[in-house]
Write a protein that holds these residues in place. Structure first.
Motif, PDB file in Angstrom:
ATOM      1  N   LEU A 278      -5.219   4.898   1.308  1.00  0.00           N
ATOM      2  CA  LEU A 278      -6.333   4.571   2.200  1.00  0.00           C
ATOM      3  C   LEU A 278      -7.628   5.284   1.833  1.00  0.00           C
ATOM      4  CD1 LEU A 278      -4.632   4.415   5.728  1.00  0.00           C
ATOM      5  CD2 LEU A 278      -5.357   2.532   4.262  1.00  0.00           C
ATOM      6  N   TYR A 292      -9.260  -1.932  14.822  1.00  0.00           N
ATOM      7  CA  TYR A 292      -8.629  -1.804  13.508  1.00  0.00           C
ATOM      8  C   TYR A 292      -7.318  -1.028  13.670  1.00  0.00           C
ATOM      9  CZ  TYR A 292     -12.798  -3.454  11.053  1.00  0.00           C
ATOM     10  OH  TYR A 292     -13.837  -4.218  10.580  1.00  0.00           O
ATOM     11  N   GLN A 293      -6.261  -1.592  13.115  1.00  0.00           N
ATOM     12  CA  GLN A 293      -4.948  -0.959  13.206  1.00  0.00           C
ATOM     13  C   GLN A 293      -4.376  -0.775  11.802  1.00  0.00           C
ATOM     14  OE1 GLN A 293      -3.328  -4.105  15.770  1.00  0.00           O
ATOM     15  NE2 GLN A 293      -3.088  -2.604  17.411  1.00  0.00           N
ATOM     16  N   TYR A 294      -3.967   0.455  11.511  1.00  0.00           N
ATOM     17  CA  TYR A 294      -3.328   0.781  10.236  1.00  0.00           C
ATOM     18  C   TYR A 294      -1.890   1.212  10.529  1.00  0.00           C
ATOM     19  CZ  TYR A 294      -8.101   0.851   8.388  1.00  0.00           C
ATOM     20  OH  TYR A 294      -9.374   0.509   8.023  1.00  0.00           O
ATOM     21  N   SER A 318       0.775   1.771   3.383  1.00  0.00           N
ATOM     22  CA  SER A 318       0.035   1.329   4.562  1.00  0.00           C
ATOM     23  C   SER A 318      -0.242  -0.173   4.519  1.00  0.00           C
ATOM     24  CB  SER A 318      -1.293   2.098   4.660  1.00  0.00           C
ATOM     25  OG  SER A 318      -2.116   1.587   5.692  1.00  0.00           O
ATOM     26  N   GLU A 320      -2.587  -3.094   7.166  1.00  0.00           N
ATOM     27  CA  GLU A 320      -3.617  -3.044   8.201  1.00  0.00           C
ATOM     28  C   GLU A 320      -3.773  -4.387   8.896  1.00  0.00           C
ATOM     29  OE1 GLU A 320      -7.863  -3.242   6.654  1.00  0.00           O
ATOM     30  OE2 GLU A 320      -6.827  -2.393   4.912  1.00  0.00           O
TER      31      GLU A 320
END
Length: 396
Positions: A278, A292-294, A318, A320
């Motif tokens: 990231l 925003y979601q990770y 990750s 997203e």
């Protein structure tokens, strides 16, 4: 007699028969091929030497049996259009542990519209002003001295906490203190205009002035080694009846630009060769607001250096997801990091290359190049002889 026969028989095992010097023919093409072969061997030798001196890593997988440990989160996130006075950092996990509005070992840095630190710009301006105008600096000192008694008098005052004080007689002399006791109570501060401290400090005016600012948040979090999340979102946070709430009413805004850049995000101590996927991710929100979601999978890792030093750390992968918050869409604007722990631990161990492997490679280089150059030289010499015979036949 027997020894001479034995030596004569032994000569039959010679794999490299020699010819007399007078019968050897040296050509210009052979010299060129020899030089090319020597250069090739030298280049390949240094390549093999570099490979031998470099370290290799060996990866081993095993079940993670560690218990009761803490997970260290290193973060550096820049928000392009959300001021520091608005952003709150919270952590929570599946065990029910929560840390609201985290400020320990987490630092905020105000940024102007262009992304430059405001504190540095003001400090440089102040230094330049002191150099060019000593008289004004002296007046400033005198003004501070004159207000010293007034400040001492204000400290003796006891401002109202508007019913949110924990103990009778508790004082709230600033707007932040009033907001904090309301947060601890789990109450929402509906209208700051009715709070004398906030009105006196110009809280709402300051909020309006800060709308075009950005914020950089850096620091370290320590969370329990269980699945959970940490998130950056606007508004003071409090917990009411077990529900996590962000007080957005006091901000009197419905639009929050959550554009951000993740300068750095890692779990645990850095080690050689680790990649943080990231780092450098920059997301611009083109809508009125968004979420925003990770989703992060943390893999416990033990890195063992060549000198047997071990480092217990983590690596992660990750994915997203972005959720647009406009119209009737419900959700909390902000940047959320949901992490989960892998049950598999990776052990990475540094090792040196084998010296016998290095010798084998050298022998292969010398023998291979010598053989190939010999074949090339033989083809060239044979071709030249055939060309000469053909010319002699034509002349005849």
């Amino acid at each position: 007699m027997m020894s001479s026969k034995f030596l004569s028989s032994l000569r039959n095992f010679d794999a490299y028969p020699k010819t007399m010097q007078d019968y050897q023919i040296k050509t210009l093409a052979g010299a060129a091929v020899s030089i090319i072969g020597i250069v090739t061997m030298v280049v390949l030798f240094f390549g093999e030497l570099s490979l031998y001196l470099s370290l290799v890593t060996e990866h081993t997988l095993m079940v993670d049996t560690s218990r009761g440990e803490k997970l260290k989160v290193n973060l550096n996130v820049t928000f392009h259009r959300m001021p520091c006075s608005v952003i709150s950092l919270d952590t929570m996990d599946i065990s029910g542990e929560q840390h609201l509005d985290v400020s320990h070992e987490v630092y905020k840095e105000r940024l102007d519209f262009s992304g430059f630190p405001i504190s540095e710009r003001e400090r440089e301006h102040e230094i330049q002003s002191n150099k060019t105008n000593i008289a004004e600096a002296t007046k400033t000192l005198e003004k501070h001295a004159a207000n010293a008694s007034a400040t001492a008098h204000l400290k003796d005052e006891c401002g109202s906490c508007y019913g949110a004080e924990e103990n009778p007689g508790d004082c709230c002399n600033t707007c932040d203190e009033v907001r904090e006791v309301y947060r601890k109570r789990g109450w929402a501060l509906m209208n700051v205009d009715n709070v004398a401290q906030c009105k006196k400090e110009g809280f709402m005016q300051k909020m309006q002035e800060d709308q075009q600012e950005g914020c950089r948040m850096t620091g370290t979090l320590e969370v329990s080694k269980v699945a959970g999340n940490f998130h950056f979102a606007p508004g003071k946070t409090f917990s009411q009846m077990g529900i996590h709430i962000h007080d957005l009413i006091i901000l009197q805004r419905t639009e929050y630009n959550v554009s951000h850049k993740i300068n750095h995000l890692s779990f645990g101590t850095q080690y050689t060769g680790r990649v943080n996927p990231l780092d450098g991710v920059d997301r611009i929100c083109d809508f009125r607001s968004g979420m925003y979601q990770y989703f992060i999978k943390v893999v416990p890792t033990t890195y063992e250096y060549k000198n047997t030093t071990k480092v217990s750390t983590n690596q992660f992968s990750s994915t997203e997801h972005f959720r647009r918050l406009e119209g009737m869409a419900r959700g909390l604007p902000g940047v959320f990091f949901f992490y989960d722990l892998s049950p598999i631990m990776v052990t990475v161990k540094e090792k040196s290359n084998s010296f016998l492997h290095f010798l084998t490679g050298l022998c292969a280089i010398v023998g291979g190049v010598f053989t190939v150059t010999g074949i090339v030289d033989s083809f060239i010499y044979t071709g030249q002889k055939m060309a000469q015979k053909m010319q002699m036949g034509k002349l005849a």
